[in-house]
Structures are given as structure tokens and as C-alpha cells.
Design a protein around this motif. Structure first.
Motif, PDB file in Angstrom:
ATOM      1  N   UNK A 135       2.200  31.868   5.486  1.00 56.09           N
ATOM      2  CA  UNK A 135       1.865  33.022   4.601  1.00 56.09           C
ATOM      3  C   UNK A 135       3.365  33.464   4.022  1.00 56.09           C
ATOM      4  N   UNK A 136       3.444  34.182   3.003  1.00 55.63           N
ATOM      5  CA  UNK A 136       4.749  34.320   2.436  1.00 55.63           C
ATOM      6  C   UNK A 136       5.690  35.187   3.451  1.00 55.63           C
ATOM      7  N   UNK A 137       5.027  36.064   4.286  1.00 54.63           N
ATOM      8  CA  UNK A 137       5.685  37.076   5.309  1.00 54.63           C
ATOM      9  C   UNK A 137       6.397  36.133   6.051  1.00 54.63           C
ATOM     10  N   UNK A 138       5.612  34.945   6.585  1.00 55.31           N
ATOM     11  CA  UNK A 138       6.442  34.144   7.550  1.00 55.31           C
ATOM     12  C   UNK A 138       7.542  33.533   7.103  1.00 55.31           C
ATOM     13  N   UNK A 139       7.513  33.125   5.877  1.00 60.29           N
ATOM     14  CA  UNK A 139       8.791  32.579   5.205  1.00 60.29           C
ATOM     15  C   UNK A 139      10.000  33.583   5.216  1.00 60.29           C
ATOM     16  N   UNK A 140       9.544  34.652   5.239  1.00 66.44           N
ATOM     17  CA  UNK A 140      10.930  35.762   5.006  1.00 66.44           C
ATOM     18  C   UNK A 140      11.881  35.607   5.787  1.00 66.44           C
ATOM     19  N   UNK A 141      13.084  35.385   5.198  1.00 65.65           N
ATOM     20  CA  UNK A 141      14.584  35.398   6.029  1.00 65.65           C
ATOM     21  C   UNK A 141      14.626  34.134   6.907  1.00 65.65           C
ATOM     22  N   UNK A 142      13.960  32.993   6.387  1.00 68.93           N
ATOM     23  CA  UNK A 142      13.864  31.623   7.079  1.00 68.93           C
ATOM     24  C   UNK A 142      14.357  30.667   6.296  1.00 68.93           C
ATOM     25  N   UNK A 168       0.733  -1.142   0.129  1.00 61.03           N
ATOM     26  CA  UNK A 168      -0.033  -0.028  -0.038  1.00 61.03           C
ATOM     27  C   UNK A 168       0.901   1.082  -0.005  1.00 61.03           C
ATOM     28  N   UNK A 169       0.410   2.359  -0.567  1.00 62.30           N
ATOM     29  CA  UNK A 169       1.194   3.626  -0.629  1.00 62.30           C
ATOM     30  C   UNK A 169       1.394   3.852   1.071  1.00 62.30           C
ATOM     31  N   UNK A 170       2.430   4.352   1.198  1.00 62.70           N
ATOM     32  CA  UNK A 170       2.867   4.835   2.606  1.00 62.70           C
ATOM     33  C   UNK A 170       2.055   6.285   2.618  1.00 62.70           C
ATOM     34  N   UNK A 171       1.084   6.339   3.439  1.00 69.25           N
ATOM     35  CA  UNK A 171       0.650   7.596   3.670  1.00 69.25           C
ATOM     36  C   UNK A 171       1.394   8.653   4.249  1.00 69.25           C
ATOM     37  N   UNK A 172       1.757   9.653   3.297  1.00 72.11           N
ATOM     38  CA  UNK A 172       2.577  10.592   3.894  1.00 72.11           C
ATOM     39  C   UNK A 172       1.993  11.588   4.904  1.00 72.11           C
ATOM     40  N   UNK A 173       2.560  11.902   6.103  1.00 71.31           N
ATOM     41  CA  UNK A 173       1.813  12.277   6.993  1.00 71.31           C
ATOM     42  C   UNK A 173       1.880  13.915   6.734  1.00 71.31           C
ATOM     43  N   UNK A 174       0.583  14.562   7.082  1.00 71.17           N
ATOM     44  CA  UNK A 174       0.621  15.872   6.715  1.00 71.17           C
ATOM     45  C   UNK A 174       1.687  16.523   7.558  1.00 71.17           C
ATOM     46  N   UNK A 175       2.068  17.862   7.095  1.00 69.04           N
ATOM     47  CA  UNK A 175       2.978  18.641   7.740  1.00 69.04           C
ATOM     48  C   UNK A 175       2.697  19.246   9.120  1.00 69.04           C
ATOM     49  N   UNK A 176       3.533  18.994   9.877  1.00 66.81           N
ATOM     50  CA  UNK A 176       3.132  19.396  11.182  1.00 66.81           C
ATOM     51  C   UNK A 176       4.195  20.087  11.896  1.00 66.81           C
ATOM     52  N   UNK A 177       5.346  20.308  11.097  1.00 67.10           N
ATOM     53  CA  UNK A 177       6.585  20.952  11.713  1.00 67.10           C
ATOM     54  C   UNK A 177       6.538  22.417  11.519  1.00 67.10           C
ATOM     55  N   UNK A 180       4.977  24.668   9.434  1.00 67.90           N
ATOM     56  CA  UNK A 180       5.280  25.187   7.886  1.00 67.90           C
ATOM     57  C   UNK A 180       4.581  26.688   8.138  1.00 67.90           C
ATOM     58  N   UNK A 181       5.529  27.707   7.305  1.00 66.55           N
ATOM     59  CA  UNK A 181       4.717  29.054   7.294  1.00 66.55           C
ATOM     60  C   UNK A 181       3.298  28.836   6.546  1.00 66.55           C
ATOM     61  N   UNK A 196      16.126  27.041   6.938  1.00 61.26           N
ATOM     62  CA  UNK A 196      15.399  25.904   7.457  1.00 61.26           C
ATOM     63  C   UNK A 196      13.862  25.582   6.774  1.00 61.26           C
ATOM     64  N   UNK A 197      14.094  26.182   5.523  1.00 66.71           N
ATOM     65  CA  UNK A 197      12.653  25.887   4.586  1.00 66.71           C
ATOM     66  C   UNK A 197      12.708  24.442   4.256  1.00 66.71           C
ATOM     67  N   UNK A 198      11.388  23.902   4.302  1.00 69.47           N
ATOM     68  CA  UNK A 198      11.154  22.507   3.610  1.00 69.47           C
ATOM     69  C   UNK A 198       9.596  22.606   3.089  1.00 69.47           C
ATOM     70  N   UNK A 199       9.396  21.989   2.015  1.00 72.44           N
ATOM     71  CA  UNK A 199       8.193  21.781   1.462  1.00 72.44           C
ATOM     72  C   UNK A 199       7.403  20.723   2.414  1.00 72.44           C
ATOM     73  N   UNK A 200       6.018  20.782   2.413  1.00 73.31           N
ATOM     74  CA  UNK A 200       5.474  19.508   2.878  1.00 73.31           C
ATOM     75  C   UNK A 200       5.987  18.339   2.254  1.00 73.31           C
ATOM     76  N   UNK A 201       5.754  17.168   3.215  1.00 75.38           N
ATOM     77  CA  UNK A 201       6.309  15.922   2.472  1.00 75.38           C
ATOM     78  C   UNK A 201       5.295  15.436   1.394  1.00 75.38           C
TER      79      UNK A 201
END
Ligand code: AHZ
Length: 312
Positions: free
Chosen positions: A27-34, A13-22, A24-25, A37-42
């Protein structure tokens, strides 16, 4: 007896990828200057495949019976779709476009120039769409044809009752006998026969690539004037002896061409409305060159004619 060896492969079976809980930003403003440590959701690759294929095959299933099929997503086909979908959210409208990129010849205004000219009163269509223009008296100018086409396309694609199948060519028309007193071999058009355009282009060197179908009580053909793909439906009407011959598009005359195309937009045979430059091949109308008002208003008229047929 021969021993039967079990060769079945256990399906994981497809391993269900867990929704991002770490954290994540959001809004775009929350990504600013970070960005360190940036990652996409899995994601898992199969999720991407399924997200696309499940929707496409469900659309193929759903639109196999449509209320209206529009063939060709040029300026006339898209204008028709916009008017129909806006007026009648209850109708299921499939648009079949041979090219990967919908828009036909309306990405440029003429030659390789960007501005698009529309003669009045087609400015009324631009007002409805919300496309800005400069007023030059008897005509208006949109600063880039791509602004018109991209706005129209985005509105058409936003309607929940419209599906655009691009990279898909109409290869034939579905017909049913509809004899009349004067023509015992008359037919009505009852849908379209489609194929991936890449397949359509390879019937000469590949075999066994049968097409697909869409049933619909009404087809609106707006495939442009004759060319490698153009004037498709009306040429087919001639070869199946439903039209005696084509009038053949005449030379350029802006003064007469645009009025003629709008006025003559109509049901050419039962179940098939023709609009835009494809019509010039039926009636022997002139071409207008780079002025697009007739394409928009032929679309408005095609939609009006379509509703008469549908509500008959
Ligand atoms: O790819 C074609 C284009 O996007 C598509 N098409 C053609 N045959 C098809 C088929 N199956 C599916 N068998 C097909 N799609 O139809 C679209 C036609 O768009 P267009 O821009 O060529 O036609 P139009 O009538 O909407 O606009 C014409 C614009 C012109 S041509 C002209 C002149 O030559 O003087 N002037 C204007 C304003």
C-alpha cells in the motif's frame, strides 16, 4: 557440393525475472518514509514489449471480425459506443479513431473555453453517465468539457466488449453487391479498411503500404463535418456512386441544427449508419456550434438504429 555453414544464432530464452520477494510495500502507506530503500519489482525489457504487443495483436486477430465498427471517437462516436456496449455485452464493438487522442472536438466547450453546454433533454444522458452539471433551466452546463469526455471515455474503455484502435484511420469501406429493383449497382457496407494514421498520411510519398481490414455487418460513421479527416464515409459514398451528392453543412443555427441531427440519425446506405456532424454533410443540416446535446442523443439514436439492424 558447397559446404553449408550454420549461421543460425542460438536464441537465448528470456531470463524469467523472479517475482518480487523482497518485502515490497503493498500500500502507499507502507511506502511512507521508506524512500531510501525503495525499489520497483524487477523487469526485463522484452516483458514490457510482449505485454503490449501480445495484447494488441490478439485484439487485431479477435476484432478482424466485429459485430459493429464505429468510425471516429468524438462525442457522438463515444456516446454511441457507450449505449451499445452497455445494452449489449454480447456484441463485439471496434472503435477506429484516426487521432492519437480520442474525444474529437469535445475536450473544450467552444473556442478555447472549458464549460460544456448541453440543451435539455440531453441532461438525461449526463445523469446516466454520472457527470455533474449546473442546471440553467432549458440547458445544463458541465464545468469542463474534459470532465464529460474523460468520464465517457473511461466508461467506454472499461467495457470488456469494446476495443479502441486509436492512431488508426479508416481509409476505405468494404462493400458487397446488394442490387435492388431501382438500383442494380447498389452495395451494402460490410466493414472497413484501416491503416495506421501515420501511414495514411504518407501514401503520396511512400509506396507498398497496403491497409488492413475489419469485417462487420454494420458500420457506424461519426467522423464529424468536412475537414482534413471529417465526413469520411459519406464522401466515400459519393465517390463510389452510392449517394448522388452531399447536401453540404449549412451555417450555424442552434435552434434547428440539434433537432435535425438527432432526428435524421439513420442507416444512410445498407450497413452504414451515420451520426453526429457527419450527417450534416449528407442532409445539408445546419451546424450548432458549441452545444453538445445533439452529439450525445444522436449517439443514443445511432445505437437504437444499430440494434434494429443487428436484430433484423
Ligand atoms: O479524428 C476524428 C475525430 O476524433 C475522427 N475521424 C475522422 N475521420 C476519420 C477516419 N478514420 C478514423 N477516416 C476518423 N477516425 O472522428 C472524430 C470526429 O469527432 P468530432 O468531434 O469531430 O465529431 P462529432 O460529430 O462527434 O462531434 C461534433 C462536435 C461539433 S462540431 C460543431 C460545429 O462545427 O458547429 N458543433 C459540435 C457540437
Amino acid at each position: 557440393p558447397l559446404a553449408v555453414r550454420d549461421i543460425s544464432v542460438p536464441v537465448k530464452k528470456d531470463v524469467a525475472v523472479q517475482p518480487a520477494t523482497n518485502g515490497h510495500a503493498k500500500t502507499l502507506a507502507e511506502m511512507e518514509d521508506k524512500w531510501e530503500s525503495f525499489t520497483f519489482s524487477p523487469i526485463r525489457e522484452s516483458q514490457v514489449s510482449r505485454a503490449m504487443t501480445r495484447r494488441y495483436f490478439s485484439d487485431l486477430d479477435n476484432y478482424a471480425e466485429s459485430d459493429i465498427v464505429i468510425v471516429g471517437a468524438g462525442s457522438c462516436g463515444l456516446s454511441t459506443a457507450y449505449e451499445l456496449a452497455k445494452k449489449r455485452p454480447d456484441l463485439k464493438i471496434a472503435i477506429i479513431e484516426a487521432s492519437v487522442s480520442p474525444g474529437g472536438g469535445a475536450w473544450l466547450g467552444g473556442q478555447l473555453f472549458s464549460a460544456m453546454v448541453m440543451r435539455k433533454p440531453a441532461d438525461a444522458f449526463l445523469n446516466n453517465l454520472g457527470v455533474p452539471y449546473e442546471d440553467e433551466g432549458d440547458f445544463v452546463v458541465v464545468k469542463h468539457a474534459a470532465l464529460f469526455t474523460s468520464t465517457l471515455l473511461s466508461k467506454v474503455l472499461s467495457f470488456p466488449n469494446v476495443k479502441l484502435f486509436n492512431a488508426t484511420a479508416v481509409e476505405d469501406l468494404i462493400t458487397r453487391p446488394a442490387p435492388t429493383a431501382s438500383n442494380p449497382t447498389a452495395v451494402r457496407i460490410a466493414g472497413v479498411v484501416t491503416n495506421w494514421t501515420l501511414v495514411t498520411m504518407h501514401h503520396d510519398d511512400q509506396s507498398c503500404m497496403d491497409p488492413n481490414t475489419i469485417n462487420a455487418p454494420l458500420v457506424i460513421s461519426t467522423t464529424g463535418h468536412d475537414g482534413p479527416f471529417g465526413a469520411f464515409s459519406v464522401k466515400r459514398l459519393v465517390s463510389m456512386q452510392q449517394l448522388e451528392k452531399l447536401g453540404g453543412m449549412r451555417g450555424l443555427d442552434m435552434r434547428t441544427a440539434e433537432d435535425a441531427i438527432v432526428k435524421r440519425t439513420r442507416e444512410v446506405v445498407k450497413g452504414l449508419i451515420v451520426g453526429g456532424m457527419e450527417l450534416s454533410e449528407v442532409d445539408g443540416a445546419n451546424r450548432m456550434g458549441p452545444t453538445f446535446g445533439a452529439m450525445a442523443l444522436s449517439g443514443v439514436k445511432a445505437a437504437e438504429e444499430a440494434l434494429k439492424v443487428i436484430d433484423e
